[in-house]
Structures are given as structure tokens and as C-alpha cells.
Write a protein that holds these residues in place. Structure first.
Motif, PDB file in Angstrom:
ATOM      1  N   SER A 152       0.831  -1.208   0.000  1.00  0.00           N
ATOM      2  CA  SER A 152       0.000   0.000   0.000  1.00  0.00           C
ATOM      3  C   SER A 152       0.864   1.256   0.000  1.00  0.00           C
ATOM      4  O   SER A 152       0.511   2.261  -0.620  1.00  0.00           O
ATOM      5  CB  SER A 152      -0.938  -0.002   1.196  1.00  0.00           C
ATOM      6  OG  SER A 152      -0.242   0.335   2.351  1.00  0.00           O
ATOM      7  N   ILE A 173       0.512   4.347  -2.594  1.00  0.00           N
ATOM      8  CA  ILE A 173       0.231   5.722  -2.160  1.00  0.00           C
ATOM      9  C   ILE A 173       1.304   6.664  -2.690  1.00  0.00           C
ATOM     10  O   ILE A 173       1.014   7.759  -3.182  1.00  0.00           O
ATOM     11  CB  ILE A 173       0.156   5.792  -0.629  1.00  0.00           C
ATOM     12  CG1 ILE A 173      -0.993   4.956  -0.105  1.00  0.00           C
ATOM     13  CG2 ILE A 173      -0.028   7.217  -0.176  1.00  0.00           C
ATOM     14  CD1 ILE A 173      -1.014   4.822   1.369  1.00  0.00           C
ATOM     15  N   TYR A 192      -7.139  -0.987   3.127  1.00  0.00           N
ATOM     16  CA  TYR A 192      -6.284   0.004   2.469  1.00  0.00           C
ATOM     17  C   TYR A 192      -6.070  -0.307   0.997  1.00  0.00           C
ATOM     18  O   TYR A 192      -6.163   0.580   0.153  1.00  0.00           O
ATOM     19  CB  TYR A 192      -4.923   0.073   3.168  1.00  0.00           C
ATOM     20  CG  TYR A 192      -4.940   0.886   4.412  1.00  0.00           C
ATOM     21  CD1 TYR A 192      -6.130   1.342   4.930  1.00  0.00           C
ATOM     22  CD2 TYR A 192      -3.766   1.216   5.069  1.00  0.00           C
ATOM     23  CE1 TYR A 192      -6.162   2.082   6.077  1.00  0.00           C
ATOM     24  CE2 TYR A 192      -3.781   1.968   6.215  1.00  0.00           C
ATOM     25  CZ  TYR A 192      -4.983   2.391   6.718  1.00  0.00           C
ATOM     26  OH  TYR A 192      -5.003   3.131   7.849  1.00  0.00           O
ATOM     27  N   TRP A 203      -1.065   6.943   4.505  1.00  0.00           N
ATOM     28  CA  TRP A 203       0.402   6.921   4.441  1.00  0.00           C
ATOM     29  C   TRP A 203       0.977   6.975   5.841  1.00  0.00           C
ATOM     30  O   TRP A 203       1.922   6.251   6.164  1.00  0.00           O
ATOM     31  CB  TRP A 203       0.892   8.092   3.597  1.00  0.00           C
ATOM     32  CG  TRP A 203       2.367   8.266   3.602  1.00  0.00           C
ATOM     33  CD1 TRP A 203       3.068   9.074   4.436  1.00  0.00           C
ATOM     34  CD2 TRP A 203       3.317   7.633   2.759  1.00  0.00           C
ATOM     35  NE1 TRP A 203       4.411   8.983   4.157  1.00  0.00           N
ATOM     36  CE2 TRP A 203       4.589   8.103   3.130  1.00  0.00           C
ATOM     37  CE3 TRP A 203       3.218   6.711   1.721  1.00  0.00           C
ATOM     38  CZ2 TRP A 203       5.741   7.685   2.496  1.00  0.00           C
ATOM     39  CZ3 TRP A 203       4.374   6.304   1.104  1.00  0.00           C
ATOM     40  CH2 TRP A 203       5.614   6.779   1.494  1.00  0.00           C
ATOM     41  N   VAL A 254      -6.940   2.224  -1.870  1.00  0.00           N
ATOM     42  CA  VAL A 254      -5.830   2.890  -2.556  1.00  0.00           C
ATOM     43  C   VAL A 254      -5.888   2.653  -4.055  1.00  0.00           C
ATOM     44  O   VAL A 254      -5.710   3.573  -4.854  1.00  0.00           O
ATOM     45  CB  VAL A 254      -4.478   2.405  -1.980  1.00  0.00           C
ATOM     46  CG1 VAL A 254      -3.343   2.856  -2.854  1.00  0.00           C
ATOM     47  CG2 VAL A 254      -4.279   2.944  -0.599  1.00  0.00           C
ATOM     48  N   MET A 297      -5.229   9.707   1.333  1.00  0.00           N
ATOM     49  CA  MET A 297      -3.958   9.042   1.094  1.00  0.00           C
ATOM     50  C   MET A 297      -2.954   9.431   2.163  1.00  0.00           C
ATOM     51  O   MET A 297      -2.146   8.611   2.599  1.00  0.00           O
ATOM     52  CB  MET A 297      -3.406   9.447  -0.272  1.00  0.00           C
ATOM     53  CG  MET A 297      -4.185   8.907  -1.420  1.00  0.00           C
ATOM     54  SD  MET A 297      -3.948   7.162  -1.590  1.00  0.00           S
ATOM     55  CE  MET A 297      -4.201   6.966  -3.322  1.00  0.00           C
ATOM     56  N   ASN A 344      -4.964  14.857  -1.858  1.00  0.00           N
ATOM     57  CA  ASN A 344      -4.821  13.456  -1.499  1.00  0.00           C
ATOM     58  C   ASN A 344      -5.009  13.233  -0.007  1.00  0.00           C
ATOM     59  O   ASN A 344      -4.236  12.526   0.607  1.00  0.00           O
ATOM     60  CB  ASN A 344      -3.395  13.020  -1.872  1.00  0.00           C
ATOM     61  CG  ASN A 344      -3.397  12.196  -3.110  1.00  0.00           C
ATOM     62  OD1 ASN A 344      -4.455  11.868  -3.605  1.00  0.00           O
ATOM     63  ND2 ASN A 344      -2.229  11.850  -3.584  1.00  0.00           N
TER      64      ASN A 344
END
Lengths: 313, 117
Positions: free
Chosen positions: A148, A152, A293, A188, A297, A184, A181
Motif C-alpha cells: 500500500s 500511495i 487500504y 500513508w 488505494v 492518502m 490526497n
């Protein structure tokens, strides 16, 4: 030009080592105040030289080499993990520092994936059950979150159309990627916490289950190097959170001090999270990445690809 | 390129020096059998220190391998989508991402993502 680049890399690496030392002090102080106690305050002035005392203590400590250990790899693994943590710091972009070329994020992906091997080796060559179990858990966690994380990362680079960290920071002069984002960014940060094996995702060294996880057999210099590598990774992840999503701050403040302040704040968030949340459950951790996720994503990435294409005309 | 290589060399030297420093200046002390045995709560470890572990971890690594290869294939997309005039980067990446997503849902449906059954 080459010399300047090299010099800036070496300086940021040495400064990173210093920052790591004082970040451990920040963590101990911070956790102390979260738990309504003082933390280290005896050494020198308010405990400020504590990290130096710790370093001397750890390096002069007795080195126990258990009989079943494969000695050479057992000693090399911590050095390798510190090496990999420090390699990343050549990518650090400050006001003064000239960055490496156009594929810096590719270098980041490669080096951060290699970090798994040092943890795996540290567990495997210790030849102890706790260490092996801890390293197996750590590897599974790292590789899951790597998927992931790279997606990202790709979604941020997509907006800029380049793999260079300095480029993405320059592009954020007027607006932060975090506005585009936002989710995201949250994902992250959580992935960073999981990738660096920090609480609440510290299954690599869950104290109550495995004694100290993959570094059970380590003491003295081996432990010191592993510890420095871990904190170096945390600080670099904080740098990346800021660079990828709030990159414009490099132009803010006297000599770009805005970046340092924001990075310190994200580093503080890691400690704050550790003090606030109980340990997660391992299966829930895996569900979080694979079932929550990764689909989201991928979907957001599809959306971004289309919107970038349309807006680009 | 050369810069990075020299940088890596400098880092290597720093790390080796740190490690050797620790090996040289550490405090010598006695060693006995109990102290040098692997850490387990008070009893002798059995022979099988490298114990077999759960199959889940292996299956997870296999799934990771697939996704990692797909990420490598996706990486050039980052610079292609902005720097090309045709619709091919868009079309191919959409097909690719759709297959990836359907593949993930297929894995999910087949139960290979379930940690505990």
C-alpha cells in the motif's frame, strides 16, 4: 557539483545520527510526561546529555554471543540495518541541500524494501524461538504495508509526473498535495507507523508475548545499531510525510526551517500515537491493509489517473 | 550515480567503524553455559530452535510477491501519464488497475486473505 552533492549527503547523514540520538531523548521525556512522571532529568542539565551517556553505556556494554548464534551474520545484521537507514538520508531535501537525481523515490522504494532482510536476518541468525517468531511477524507486517505504501507513493508522484522528491516538493509551492490526497495522507501515516514497527503496531517486539521480539538476543553494540536504525527510519518516514504531502514548507521560514519544524512535529506524532493507543491485534492489522487500504488505494489511484489525464488535456 | 556509490562507501565505513568500536571497547566478562544459551524462561532450549511457523505467513509472502511485481509494472505510469500525447497510458493503466482490483477481490472471495479461519 558532485563534491557538493556528496558533502550535503554526508552532512545530512551525520545530522540524522544526531537527530536520532536526541529523538530517543524526546521519546523518553514525552512518554514520561504522558504517564505523569518526569522522564530522564538527572544527567547534566534537565537530562539533555542523556543520549550521549546512553551511547557510551551501550557501546561499552558486554557483548554476549550465545553459543547457538551464527556469529558473523549475527553481528553484521544490525550494521546492515543502520546502513540501510542511513542510505535514505541522501534523499533529504533541505534549503541548503542539493538533492539526488530524478529517480530518488525509486531509490527509496528499493532501500526500504531491503530493510526487511536485516530484520529477518537478525531474527533468524539469533537461533532463538522468540527472535524467530518476532522476525517472522515483522517481515509479514513490513511486506504487507509495503504494497500500500508504494501505491500511495505512486499516487503522489502521478500528480507531478516525476519520480524525484525535490520535484514534488517544488510543485507544492502553491498548494499542498495533502489537499488533493487527504485520505492518502492519513493512510500513508498509518502505513509508516506499521512499516517502522512502532506502537500500536509493534508486533515485531510485543513485550508481553515475545520477550523483545527479533532483538531478544542482542545487547551492547548490536542492540545500539538496531535501535539507531529504527529511529532513523522513523525520522525519515516523518520527512517523507512532510515532503510528499506538505512539500511547500521547504520554502517557509528562515533557511527553510519550516521543514524541520514540521518534521519534528510528525516525529512527535509517532510518540503521541505510541502513548495513546493500546497494541492492535495481528489479524486486524492484516485485514486493515489487505481488505481496507489496498482496495481503497487502488480505487483512488484509478480516479487520480483519470483526473490527471483529463486535467492535462 | 558515482556520487551515490561514494556515499554508500562512506556509510559502509561509518558502519564498520561503529561495529568495530563496539566490538573493541566492550566490557569483557565471564561467560558460562546458562548465560550463553538462547533466551528461554529458565529451561534448556530444545533442539528445534528454528521452529516451523504458520503457513499463513508463507501464503502472505506469495500474495505480496504478485502485488509487488504489479507495482513494478505500474511504476513507469507516474511519468508517462503527464508526458504523453496519446491515450494509451490511460487506457492501459486503467485496464491494468481494473485487473489488479478484480484480482484482489477474487483473492478475498477465495479466502486467501483471511488470517484466521
Amino acid at each position: 557539483m558532485m563534491l557538493v552533492e556528496l558533502l550535503s549527503g554526508v552532512i545530512s547523514c551525520v545530522c540524522a545520527l544526531l537527530a536520532v540520538a536526541f529523538f530517543t531523548l524526546l521519546e523518553r521525556k514525552g512518554l514520561g510526561y504522558f504517564q505523569l512522571r518526569k522522564g530522564p532529568n538527572k544527567v547534566g542539565l534537565m537530562g539533555l546529555p542523556q543520549p550521549l551517556a546512553d551511547a557510551v553505556k551501550l557501546f561499552t556494554e558486554e557483548l554476549v554471543k550465545p553459543t547457538l548464534v551464527n556469529v558473523f551474520p549475527f553481528l553484521v545484521c544490525p550494521a546492515m540495518s543502520l546502513f540501510l537507514a542511513l542510505v535514505l538520508w541522501i534523499l533529504y531535501n533541505n534549503y541548503f541541500v542539493c538533492s539526488m537525481g530524478g529517480l530518488s523515490m525509486l531509490l527509496f522504494l528499493c532501500v526500504s524494501s531491503l530493510g526487511v532482510y536485516s530484520v529477518m536476518g537478525a531474527g533468524w541468525f539469533s537461533n532463538s524461538k522468540y527472535a524467530l517468531l518476532g522476525s517472522v511477524r515483522a517481515v509479514a507486517q513490513s511486506i504487507s504495508y509495503e504494497v500500500s505504501m508504494s501505491l500511495i507513493l505512486m499516487s503522489c508522484l502521478l500528480l507531478v509526473g516525476s519520480m524525484s522528491l525535490s520535484m514534488i516538493m517544488k510543485y507544492q509551492f502553491f498548494v499542498w498535495v495533502a489537499f488533493v490526497n487527504f485520505f492518502m495522507m492519513l493512510m500513508w501515516f498509518v502505513s509508516c507507523v506499521a512499516e517502522t514497527h512502532r506502537a500500536p503496531f509493534d508486533f515485531a517486539e510485543g513485550e508481553s508475548e515475545l520477550v523483545s521480539g527479533f532483538n531478544t538476543e542482542y545487547g551492547g553494540v548490536g542492540f545500539a545499531l538496531l535501535f539507531m536504525a529504527e529511529y532513523g527510519n522513523i525520522l525519515f518516514m516523518s520527512v517523507l510525510v512532510i515532503s510528499l504531502f506538505f512539500g511547500g514548507v521547504v520554502f517557509v521560514g528562515v533557511f527553510g526551517m519550516g521543514l524541520c519544524v514540521m518534521v519534528s512535529f510528525v516525529g512527535w506524532l509517532f510518540i503521541w500515537v505510541r502513548a495513546s493507543y493500546p497494541r492492535y491485534r495481528y489479524d486486524l492489522l492484516m485485514y486493515l491493509i489487505w481488505k481496507s487500504y489496498l482496495p481503497s488505494v487502488l480505487s483512488i489511484l484509478m480516479f487520480l489517473v483519470v483526473s490527471v489525464y483529463i486535467l492535462n488535456g | 550515480m558515482v556520487t551515490i556509490l561514494i556515499y554508500l562507501l562512506i556509510l559502509l565505513i561509518i558502519n564498520v567503524v561503529l561495529l568495530l568500536l563496539g566490538l573493541i571497547i566492550n566490557k569483557r566478562s565471564y561467560s558460562d553455559r546458562e548465560k550463553n544459551s538462547p533466551f528461554e524462561c529458565g529451561f534448556d532450549p530444545s533442539i528445534h530452535t528454528r521452529a516451523p511457523f504458520s503457513m499463513r505467513f508463507f501464503l502472505l509472502a506469495v500474495i505480496f510477491l504478485i502485488f509487488d511485481v504489479e507495482i513494478i509494472l505500474l511504476l513507469p505510469l507516474t511519468s508517462n501519464i503527464l508526458n504523453s500525447n496519446t491515450h494509451w497510458p490511460l487506457t492501459s493503466s486503467m485496464i491494468f488497475l481494473t485487473i489488479l482490483l478484480i484480482g484482489l477481490f477474487h483473492e478475498w472471495n477465495q479466502g486467501s486473505l483471511d488470517w484466521m479461519k
